[in-house]
Design a protein around this motif. Structure first.
Motif, PDB file in Angstrom:
ATOM      1  N   HIS A 173       0.834  -1.219   0.000  1.00 42.15           N
ATOM      2  CA  HIS A 173       0.000   0.000   0.000  1.00 42.15           C
ATOM      3  C   HIS A 173       0.852   1.245   0.000  1.00 42.15           C
ATOM      4  O   HIS A 173       0.585   2.202  -0.722  1.00 42.15           O
ATOM      5  N   ARG A 174       1.871   1.174   0.832  1.00 37.89           N
ATOM      6  CA  ARG A 174       2.744   2.355   0.948  1.00 37.89           C
ATOM      7  C   ARG A 174       3.387   2.682  -0.393  1.00 37.89           C
ATOM      8  O   ARG A 174       3.486   3.855  -0.771  1.00 37.89           O
ATOM      9  N   ILE A 175       3.790   1.649  -1.095  1.00 37.69           N
ATOM     10  CA  ILE A 175       4.438   1.876  -2.408  1.00 37.69           C
ATOM     11  C   ILE A 175       3.435   2.518  -3.368  1.00 37.69           C
ATOM     12  O   ILE A 175       3.737   3.479  -4.062  1.00 37.69           O
ATOM     13  N   ARG A 176       2.207   1.933  -3.320  1.00 42.67           N
ATOM     14  CA  ARG A 176       1.183   2.490  -4.215  1.00 42.67           C
ATOM     15  C   ARG A 176       0.928   3.962  -3.883  1.00 42.67           C
ATOM     16  O   ARG A 176       0.860   4.817  -4.768  1.00 42.67           O
ATOM     17  N   ILE A 177       0.770   4.228  -2.582  1.00 42.65           N
ATOM     18  CA  ILE A 177       0.511   5.614  -2.162  1.00 42.65           C
ATOM     19  C   ILE A 177       1.663   6.510  -2.600  1.00 42.65           C
ATOM     20  O   ILE A 177       1.455   7.626  -3.094  1.00 42.65           O
ATOM     21  N   LEU A 178       2.861   5.989  -2.442  1.00 40.84           N
ATOM     22  CA  LEU A 178       4.045   6.769  -2.816  1.00 40.84           C
ATOM     23  C   LEU A 178       4.043   7.088  -4.315  1.00 40.84           C
ATOM     24  O   LEU A 178       4.312   8.222  -4.727  1.00 40.84           O
ATOM     25  N   VAL A 179       3.713   6.036  -5.093  1.00 45.18           N
ATOM     26  CA  VAL A 179       3.705   6.231  -6.564  1.00 45.18           C
ATOM     27  C   VAL A 179       2.647   7.260  -6.954  1.00 45.18           C
ATOM     28  O   VAL A 179       2.926   8.224  -7.686  1.00 45.18           O
ATOM     29  N   VAL A 180       1.400   7.014  -6.419  1.00 43.17           N
ATOM     30  CA  VAL A 180       0.305   7.944  -6.767  1.00 43.17           C
ATOM     31  C   VAL A 180       0.649   9.358  -6.289  1.00 43.17           C
ATOM     32  O   VAL A 180       0.496  10.346  -7.012  1.00 43.17           O
ATOM     33  N   GLY A 181       1.146   9.414  -5.032  1.00 44.47           N
ATOM     34  CA  GLY A 181       1.515  10.727  -4.470  1.00 44.47           C
ATOM     35  C   GLY A 181       2.564  11.407  -5.320  1.00 44.47           C
ATOM     36  O   GLY A 181       2.494  12.612  -5.562  1.00 44.47           O
ATOM     37  N   SER A 182       3.561  10.581  -5.776  1.00 39.24           N
ATOM     38  CA  SER A 182       4.630  11.168  -6.611  1.00 39.24           C
ATOM     39  C   SER A 182       4.060  11.743  -7.899  1.00 39.24           C
ATOM     40  O   SER A 182       4.418  12.842  -8.338  1.00 39.24           O
ATOM     41  N   PHE A 183       3.147  10.919  -8.495  1.00 44.23           N
ATOM     42  CA  PHE A 183       2.527  11.411  -9.741  1.00 44.23           C
ATOM     43  C   PHE A 183       1.767  12.713  -9.494  1.00 44.23           C
ATOM     44  O   PHE A 183       1.874  13.664 -10.260  1.00 44.23           O
ATOM     45  N   LEU A 184       0.986  12.679  -8.405  1.00 43.20           N
ATOM     46  CA  LEU A 184       0.210  13.885  -8.086  1.00 43.20           C
ATOM     47  C   LEU A 184       1.141  15.067  -7.849  1.00 43.20           C
ATOM     48  O   LEU A 184       0.898  16.174  -8.341  1.00 43.20           O
ATOM     49  N   LEU A 185       2.192  14.807  -7.103  1.00 41.46           N
ATOM     50  CA  LEU A 185       3.148  15.877  -6.796  1.00 41.46           C
ATOM     51  C   LEU A 185       3.798  16.399  -8.075  1.00 41.46           C
ATOM     52  O   LEU A 185       3.902  17.616  -8.283  1.00 41.46           O
ATOM     53  N   ALA A 186       4.171  15.416  -8.925  1.00 44.24           N
ATOM     54  CA  ALA A 186       4.795  15.817 -10.196  1.00 44.24           C
ATOM     55  C   ALA A 186       3.826  16.660 -11.015  1.00 44.24           C
ATOM     56  O   ALA A 186       4.195  17.686 -11.598  1.00 44.24           O
ATOM     57  N   GLY A 187       2.532  16.191 -11.002  1.00 41.42           N
ATOM     58  CA  GLY A 187       1.502  16.963 -11.733  1.00 41.42           C
ATOM     59  C   GLY A 187       1.369  18.351 -11.172  1.00 41.42           C
ATOM     60  O   GLY A 187       1.313  19.343 -11.927  1.00 41.42           O
ATOM     61  N   LEU A 188       1.336  18.415  -9.842  1.00 39.59           N
ATOM     62  CA  LEU A 188       1.182  19.724  -9.197  1.00 39.59           C
ATOM     63  C   LEU A 188       2.377  20.627  -9.487  1.00 39.59           C
ATOM     64  O   LEU A 188       2.222  21.811  -9.766  1.00 39.59           O
ATOM     65  N   VAL A 189       3.561  20.005  -9.445  1.00 42.15           N
ATOM     66  CA  VAL A 189       4.779  20.787  -9.741  1.00 42.15           C
ATOM     67  C   VAL A 189       4.735  21.296 -11.184  1.00 42.15           C
ATOM     68  O   VAL A 189       5.024  22.465 -11.459  1.00 42.15           O
ATOM     69  N   ALA A 190       4.308  20.385 -12.094  1.00 40.62           N
ATOM     70  CA  ALA A 190       4.223  20.787 -13.510  1.00 40.62           C
ATOM     71  C   ALA A 190       3.217  21.915 -13.676  1.00 40.62           C
ATOM     72  O   ALA A 190       3.453  22.904 -14.392  1.00 40.62           O
TER      73      ALA A 190
END
Lengths: 602, 144
Positions: A7-24
């Motif tokens: 779960h943590r990995i999934r959350i990390l991946v999704v969070g990273s994507f979201l963060l990357a999206g937000l940064v973009a």
């Protein structure tokens, strides 16, 4: 329940994507807001912000009695967008509504009074803007707009315009001038008073919605227009009408190349009427170039005998001669510097009054010789010849006014003085001549001609007022009185201007008949015929100058053709101005008083 | 640490609920108020534009009337009118015209065509009541 490592990995991946999206997204926003801010702000501003000009209405020109002589009215230019209309028609055709074009043509044809075929031709043009008609009245345009709205037809463009309208047509046209397509004065008072008449356009910064409509709540700067000031002239349209009517009658009879008449109030220099023939209608779209010229200020003429007033008045002023002095007039033939000077009415001995009454060239040449070249030159300069009567200052000039020709003393020939004494070798304008005569009429003051009396706001508040302006004293009062006395004899049975006599008044005046120079020689059958006079001689109220250029017909003397026009104008002007008669009026065959009957009373 | 902050009981109390509802209603009311004000402003803006247009229309109409007055006061126009008046070419006043219905005229024409003497103008006295055939001009009395 705690999240597992998966779960943590999934959350990390999704969070990273979201963060990357937000940064973009933040990056993009940063680029848009910081780096490309100006570019997009300009685009947005261009789409929504507009600066609307609020046009000022041009001021009204009024006569001395506040009658409207020129004003601006709102008109429309009707244009169409043929390409848009064709597209709309195609859409309707698909929807089985075939009547768009026929309805449109019907409305346009009825409103603009244009043939349907012409409108159809213009609708076929491959353009997005085709003008159908200009200067369409506001009322007609509104009716058409309503009809188009009812039929839901779009693609017709109604553009607001201003049109200058002169209710009197050609009356006073040379004084008023006219405006160009940009509503800017190009001649006459329209040009001279452009700065006052124009007004100041206002502006408004607005925001529009996606359909181009103004969002009034976001209305930004709002600077209202200041309409042009009204200009009140010294001219009176009633006097002008009298002058033009009489001038038309005379021109019909005499058929000259051109004619000028000026009515001036000698005490103030106010011009009461000024007319030229040929003339033009300032309302007309096209005007003949030849008719546009204001000959009263732009035509150079050798005045002939009317100029004798300058010679004799100056000699009287210098006390070189007296009215009672007599001169031997050589029986009308005087040899001077190898050239003969002749008189039309040969005479032996004449006093100064007699010289004016018989318009003796010999007599006036002898007076000029006594006066001398230097004093003659100075006299001409004092009377305003060789200078613009209106004024030489930039911004005060009457467009087209010329200075005239007074040659410098050093270039005078031996004959010059003798020629100048009788009104040759000098070029003057009719306005200069009437101003000079007015100076003698008012006791010796050369007045600046006055056309504009007041500049006022639309509610009548005075902005600027013009007062009579004495330019200089040209002769003393005694000389002015003496010459007036002599000039009244010119308008007597013995004088050359018997036909200028007006019952009830003493008239002072001088006729002039000058040969016109053609190809360096004086023509024997082309003349300038003129008469300049004022009345009542005791206290002059009106000075009138009449000039015909190249009259056709048997009569060509100033006393025969210009003097009668002076009389007919003078009579009616005296009646209009209620001038008190100064001499008993001879009874008419009906036993009634002429002047009283003129005023319409019994 | 996060575990400690979590609400353990999960109980929904009335006051908590009421507070949330009030907050929600206030927010909705504010939104509605803003929307209403905005709409009102837009409407007022439209009215201002409309009034501006009408003002301009009236101004143009005024200018047009001024123009007509100036044209009527032009000396040439006045003289032409005076000339017409001198020829007594004036439009008849309303009291000088007797108006009749079209149908009456047609009926009368038919009725009178037989017995009317040729070349005479029918007058009220000649015709039957209600059968006037032509508008009659009454000559005004000369002014003493």
């Amino acid at each position: 329940m705690f999240p597992t490592s998966a779960h943590r990995i999934r959350i990390l991946v999704v969070g990273s994507f979201l963060l990357a999206g937000l940064v973009a997204l933040a990056g993009r926003l940063y680029v848009l807001h910081v780096f490309r801010h100006d570019e997009y702000a300009t685009v947005a501003s261009r789409m929504h912000d507009r600066k609307v000009t609020l046009p000022a209405t041009r001021g009204v020109i009024l006569d001395a009695k506040s009658n409207v002589l020129a004003h601006s009215i709102s008109v429309r230019t009707i244009a169409v967008d043929p390409q848009f209309i064709r597209e709309e028609a195609e859409k309707k055709l698909k929807a089985k509504q075939k009547t768009l074009i026929s309805d449109l043509v019907q409305i346009l044809s009825e409103g603009l009074l244009l043939p349907k075929s012409e409108i159809m031709d213009r609708l076929k043009q491959p353009s997005r803007y085709v003008v159908l008609k200009k200067k369409v009245s506001d009322e007609t345009a509104r009716k058409m707009q309503d009809a188009l709205a009812q039929k839901r037809i779009r693609g017709v463009i109604f553009e607001d315009e201003q049109m200058r309208f002169y209710p009197n047509g050609s009356l006073m046209s040379h004084v008023l001038g006219y405006v160009n397509a940009g509503h800017t004065g190009v001649d006459g008072v329209e040009y001279m008073m452009q700065a006052d008449l124009r007004g100041q356009d206002g502006w408004r910064k607005i925001e529009c919605d996606s359909r181009g409509r103004e969002i009034v709540v976001f209305r930004n700067e709002d600077f209202p227009a200041r309409n042009g000031y009204n200009v009140l002239l010294s001219l009176d349209q009633a006097i002008q009408n009298i002058v033009e009517q009489e001038l038309d009658k005379a021109v019909q009879k005499i058929r000259p190349d051109s004619a000028v008449i000026i009515v001036m109030r000698p005490s103030t220099g106010e011009i009461l009427a000024l007319a030229n023939r040929p003339t033009y209608d300032p309302n007309a779209a096209s005007k003949k170039v030849d008719t546009l010229r204001n000959r009263a200020i732009s035509d150079l003429v050798e005045p002939g005998s009317t100029f004798k007033i300058v010679t004799i008045a100056s000699a009287l002023d210098q006390r070189i001669i007296d009215l009672q002095d007599t001169f031997w007039c050589e029986n009308g033939r005087f040899l001077y510097e190898g050239r003969y000077i002749t008189d039309h009415h040969p005479a032996g001995t004449l006093d100064v009054t007699g010289i004016l009454v018989h318009s003796s060239n010999v007599g006036s040449v002898k007076i000029a010789l006594m006066l001398g070249s230097q004093k003659m030159y100075q006299a001409m300069a004092r009377f305003g010849f060789g200078q613009r009567a209106w004024g030489d200052k930039e911004g005060e000039r009457w467009l087209g006014e010329i200075r005239g020709i007074v040659r410098p003393l050093r270039s005078w020939s031996k004959l010059s003085l003798s020629r100048l004494a009788m009104g040759y070798e000098v070029g003057v304008t009719p306005l200069q001549m009437v101003t000079a005569m007015s100076a003698l009429a008012n006791g010796g003051n050369l007045m600046r001609p006055m056309i504009v009396k007041r500049v006022q706001q639309q509610d009548g508040t005075v902005v600027r007022e013009f007062f009579p302006e004495v330019r200089r004293r040209v002769v003393d009062q005694k000389a002015a009185r003496d010459i007036t006395k002599a000039l009244t004899q010119v308008v007597s049975k013995e004088g050359t201007a018997a036909k200028a006599a007006i019952p009830g008044y003493h008239i002072a005046g001088k006729t002039g008949t000058a040969h016109i120079a053609v190809n360096g020689q004086y023509s024997k059958d082309q003349y300038i015929s003129s008469f300049c006079g004022y009345f009542p001689a005791e206290e002059p109220e009106v000075c009138i100058y009449v000039m015909f250029n190249r009259p056709r017909g048997k009569e060509y003397f100033g006393g025969a053709i210009a003097a009668p026009l002076f009389k007919s104008v003078g009579e009616r002007v005296a009646s209009y101005l209620h001038l008190r008669p100064t001499v008993p009026i001879p009874p008419t065959p009906e036993g009634r008083n002429q002047l009283v009957s003129m005023e319409g009373g019994t | 640490m996060a575990r400690n902050r979590r609400r353990v009981d999960g109980e929904v109390t009335f006051s908590w609920m009421a507070g949330k509802i009030v907050m929600f209603m206030v927010a909705v009311a504010c939104l509605l108020g803003i929307t209403f004000l905005k709409q009102r402003n837009l409407k007022m803006g439209d009215e201002i534009v409309q009034l501006d247009r009408e003002l301009r229309k009236i101004g143009d109409l005024n200018a047009s009337i001024d123009s007509q007055v100036a044209r009527c006061k032009a000396p040439r126009e006045l003289e032409a009118r005076m000339a017409r008046l001198k020829l007594t070419m004036v439009h008849p006043a309303e009291h000088q015209i007797r108006r009749v219905a079209e149908s009456v005229v047609q009926l009368t024409r038919r009725a009178r065509s037989a017995d009317r003497p040729s070349g005479t103008l029918a007058s009220k006295s000649q015709s039957q009541p209600g059968t006037l055939v032509q508008a009659q001009f009454i000559r005004p009395k000369p002014v003493q």
